[in-house]
Design a protein around this motif. Structure first.
Motif, PDB file in Angstrom:
ATOM      1  N   GLN A  41       0.822  -1.218   0.000  1.00  0.00           N
ATOM      2  CA  GLN A  41       0.000   0.000   0.000  1.00  0.00           C
ATOM      3  C   GLN A  41       0.854   1.264   0.000  1.00  0.00           C
ATOM      4  N   LYS A  42       2.038   1.164   0.592  1.00  0.00           N
ATOM      5  CA  LYS A  42       2.935   2.339   0.588  1.00  0.00           C
ATOM      6  C   LYS A  42       3.364   2.698  -0.827  1.00  0.00           C
ATOM      7  N   ILE A  43       3.483   1.695  -1.694  1.00  0.00           N
ATOM      8  CA  ILE A  43       3.856   1.979  -3.091  1.00  0.00           C
ATOM      9  C   ILE A  43       2.770   2.848  -3.732  1.00  0.00           C
ATOM     10  N   PHE A  44       1.499   2.423  -3.543  1.00  0.00           N
ATOM     11  CA  PHE A  44       0.389   3.164  -4.157  1.00  0.00           C
ATOM     12  C   PHE A  44       0.376   4.602  -3.632  1.00  0.00           C
ATOM     13  N   LYS A  45       0.642   4.745  -2.328  1.00  0.00           N
ATOM     14  CA  LYS A  45       0.608   6.067  -1.716  1.00  0.00           C
ATOM     15  C   LYS A  45       1.746   6.937  -2.263  1.00  0.00           C
ATOM     16  N   ALA A  46       2.953   6.376  -2.305  1.00  0.00           N
ATOM     17  CA  ALA A  46       4.112   7.167  -2.737  1.00  0.00           C
ATOM     18  C   ALA A  46       3.946   7.642  -4.177  1.00  0.00           C
ATOM     19  N   LYS A  47       3.342   6.826  -5.015  1.00  0.00           N
ATOM     20  CA  LYS A  47       3.186   7.190  -6.431  1.00  0.00           C
ATOM     21  C   LYS A  47       1.930   8.009  -6.698  1.00  0.00           C
ATOM     22  N   GLY A  48       0.976   7.991  -5.753  1.00  0.00           N
ATOM     23  CA  GLY A  48      -0.337   8.567  -6.033  1.00  0.00           C
ATOM     24  C   GLY A  48      -1.031   7.726  -7.088  1.00  0.00           C
ATOM     25  N   ARG A  49      -0.884   6.396  -6.972  1.00  0.00           N
ATOM     26  CA  ARG A  49      -1.403   5.478  -7.995  1.00  0.00           C
ATOM     27  C   ARG A  49      -2.788   4.986  -7.604  1.00  0.00           C
ATOM     28  N   PRO A  50      -3.739   4.987  -8.549  1.00  0.00           N
ATOM     29  CA  PRO A  50      -5.073   4.484  -8.202  1.00  0.00           C
ATOM     30  C   PRO A  50      -5.025   2.997  -7.825  1.00  0.00           C
ATOM     31  N   SER A  51      -5.867   2.617  -6.847  1.00  0.00           N
ATOM     32  CA  SER A  51      -5.781   1.254  -6.316  1.00  0.00           C
ATOM     33  C   SER A  51      -6.233   0.198  -7.319  1.00  0.00           C
ATOM     34  N   PHE A  52      -6.892   0.614  -8.427  1.00  0.00           N
ATOM     35  CA  PHE A  52      -7.338  -0.381  -9.418  1.00  0.00           C
ATOM     36  C   PHE A  52      -6.220  -0.791 -10.360  1.00  0.00           C
ATOM     37  N   ASN A  53      -5.058  -0.168 -10.235  1.00  0.00           N
ATOM     38  CA  ASN A  53      -3.974  -0.441 -11.186  1.00  0.00           C
ATOM     39  C   ASN A  53      -2.984  -1.459 -10.610  1.00  0.00           C
ATOM     40  N   PRO A  54      -3.006  -2.698 -11.094  1.00  0.00           N
ATOM     41  CA  PRO A  54      -2.182  -3.760 -10.480  1.00  0.00           C
ATOM     42  C   PRO A  54      -0.678  -3.565 -10.675  1.00  0.00           C
ATOM     43  N   LEU A  55       0.092  -4.221  -9.822  1.00  0.00           N
ATOM     44  CA  LEU A  55       1.558  -4.115  -9.864  1.00  0.00           C
ATOM     45  C   LEU A  55       2.165  -5.382 -10.456  1.00  0.00           C
ATOM     46  N   ILE A  56       3.365  -5.246 -10.995  1.00  0.00           N
ATOM     47  CA  ILE A  56       4.108  -6.403 -11.489  1.00  0.00           C
ATOM     48  C   ILE A  56       4.924  -6.981 -10.326  1.00  0.00           C
TER      49      ILE A  56
END
Ligand code: TXA
Ligand code: MG
Length: 307
Positions: A41-56
Motif C-alpha cells: 500500500q505504501k507503493i500506491f501512496k508514494a506514487k499517487g497510484r489508483p488502487s485499481f492499477n495492479p503491480l508487477i
C-alpha cells in the motif's frame, strides 16, 4: 564474499515494510515486499497510484513465478528466450499465493517478471521473497532511468534509491504479454519489439493494461510530436538528422535502441519550464522499438485524462 552495503540496507528496509527504488534493465522500479500488504500500500501512496492499477511482481526465477501464477505451457518458449529480461507475463493468479491482495488490485490475474539487472537480482537473492514494483515515478508522469530522476520525481517519498552504476540498459518498460486466455496478446509494447516476439500480434485498437491511461508518462511542459521545425522557445529532441537545430538527440545515428535508452532521461532533462516553453520531438519510425517509443510519446503528449 562481502555484500554490497546498499543491498544490506535495502534488505533491512524491505523487511520493515518500506519502499526502495531499484534499478532494472528497463526503468527504475519502486519496490516493496510483495507479500506484505501494508508495504504494498505504501507503493500506491508514494506514487499517487489508483488502487485499481495492479503491480508487477518481480521474482528471481521461474520456480518462484510458478508459486504465484499458473503459467500455461505455451508461455514457456518465451520464458526460455526472455527470462531474465524485459518480458512481463500476465497469468491466472494462484489462490494459494502469498502475494498480498493489493498487488493484483482485485484481478484474478497477476503480472510477473524475472529481472536481469544484477543489482535487482542480488537483492532478490538476499531478500528471498518476491518484490512488487511499478515504475519509480509519480503516477502518470515520466518514468525514470537514473537515480537522479527518481529523486526528482519521488523525493522524500522513497527511503532509499539504489545507485545506477549499472544502467537501465533498455530504458523502456517491459513488454507485457497476456497469457490468461487461450490466445496470447501483447498488452503493452515495450523493450522487446513485436517483431522480436514474432508469433504474437497486438490486438486491433489501443492496448489495454488497466493502468495505461491515455495521458501517461507526461512531462510538465507541453509536448509536440513529429516535428521537423521547432517553434521559438521550444526544446527540440531530435532523432537521426531530422533537423539540424537540436537541443538533444535521442540517437544521432537513428538507432531505435539507443533512442529507447535515452528517451526518459532526455525528456526529464528538457522538462524545464525555466529554459523552455515546450518540448518538440522529431518523427521516429513506427517499427521495432519505435513502436514502444511512440506509444510513450503519444501518451505523454495527450491531454485526455481517460483510460
Ligand atoms: O519494466 C517494467 O515493467 C517496470 C519495471 C520496474 O519492472 N515496471 C512497470 O510497472 O512498468 P508499471 O506499474 O509502471 O506498469 C505495469 C503495467 C500497468 O499498466 C499495469 O496496469 C499492468 O502493467 N499490469 C500489471 N498487472 C497486470 C495484470 N494482472 N493484468 C493486466 N495488466 C497488468
Ligand atoms: Mg509506469
Amino acid at each position: 564474499m562481502s555484500l554490497d552495503p546498499q543491498i544490506i540496507q535495502a534488505v533491512a528496509l524491505l523487511a520493515q515494510g518500506d519502499v526502495v527504488a531499484i534499478p532494472t534493465e528497463t526503468v527504475y522500479g519502486l519496490g516493496a515486499d510483495a507479500t506484505n500488504e501494508l508495504a504494498v500500500q505504501k507503493i500506491f501512496k508514494a506514487k499517487g497510484r489508483p488502487s485499481f492499477n495492479p503491480l508487477i511482481v518481480h521474482v528471481l526465477n521461474r520456480q518462484w513465478a510458478e508459486k504465484i501464477g499458473s503459467i500455461p505451457p505455451q508461455a514457456y518458449p518465451l520464458l526460455d528466450q526472455y527470462w531474465p529480461g524485459p518480458l512481463t507475463i500476465v497469468v491466472p493468479l494462484l489462490p494459494q499465493t502469498t502475494v498480498a491482495p493489493s498487488v493484483a488490485a482485485g484481478l484474478q490475474t497477476i503480472g510477473i517478471r524475472v529481472p536481469k539487472h544484477p543489482l535487482f537480482r542480488k537483492l532478490l537473492e538476499q531478500y528471498g521473497k518476491p518484490i512488487a514494483a511499478p515504475s519509480a515515478n509519480a503516477s502518470n508522469t515520466l518514468s525514470c532511468t537514473t537515480a537522479e530522476d527518481v529523486a526528482k520525481s519521488l523525493g522524500s517519498k522513497v527511503s532509499l534509491i539504489l545507485d545506477d552504476t549499472f544502467p537501465c540498459e533498455y530504458g523502456l518498460e517491459s513488454t507485457i504479454v497476456d497469457f490468461s486466455s487461450p490466445i496470447p496478446r501483447i498488452l503493452r509494447h515495450g523493450a522487446i519489439s513485436q517483431e522480436a516476439l514474432q508469433l504474437l500480434k497486438a490486438p486491433e485498437g489501443p492496448l489495454k493494461a488497466p493502468g495505461q491511461m491515455k495521458r501517461h508518462y507526461a512531462p510538465h511542459l507541453p509536448l509536440r510530436l513529429n516535428v521537423t521545425v521547432p517553434h521559438p522557445g521550444e526544446a527540440f529532441l531530435n532523432f537521426g538528422s531530422a533537423c539540424p537545430q537540436e537541443t538533444l538527440n535521442l540517437s544521432p545515428e537513428g538507432n531505435p535502441e539507443e533512442a529507447g535508452r535515452n528517451l526518459f532521461h532526455m525528456l526529464h532533462t528538457l522538462d524545464n519550464p525555466v529554459r523552455f516553453s515546450g518540448i518538440a520531438v522529431a518523427p521516429i519510425p513506427n517499427k521495432e522499438l519505435g513502436v514502444a517509443i511512440n506509444d510513450r510519446l503519444q501518451r505523454a503528449a495527450t491531454t485526455e485524462d481517460t483510460p
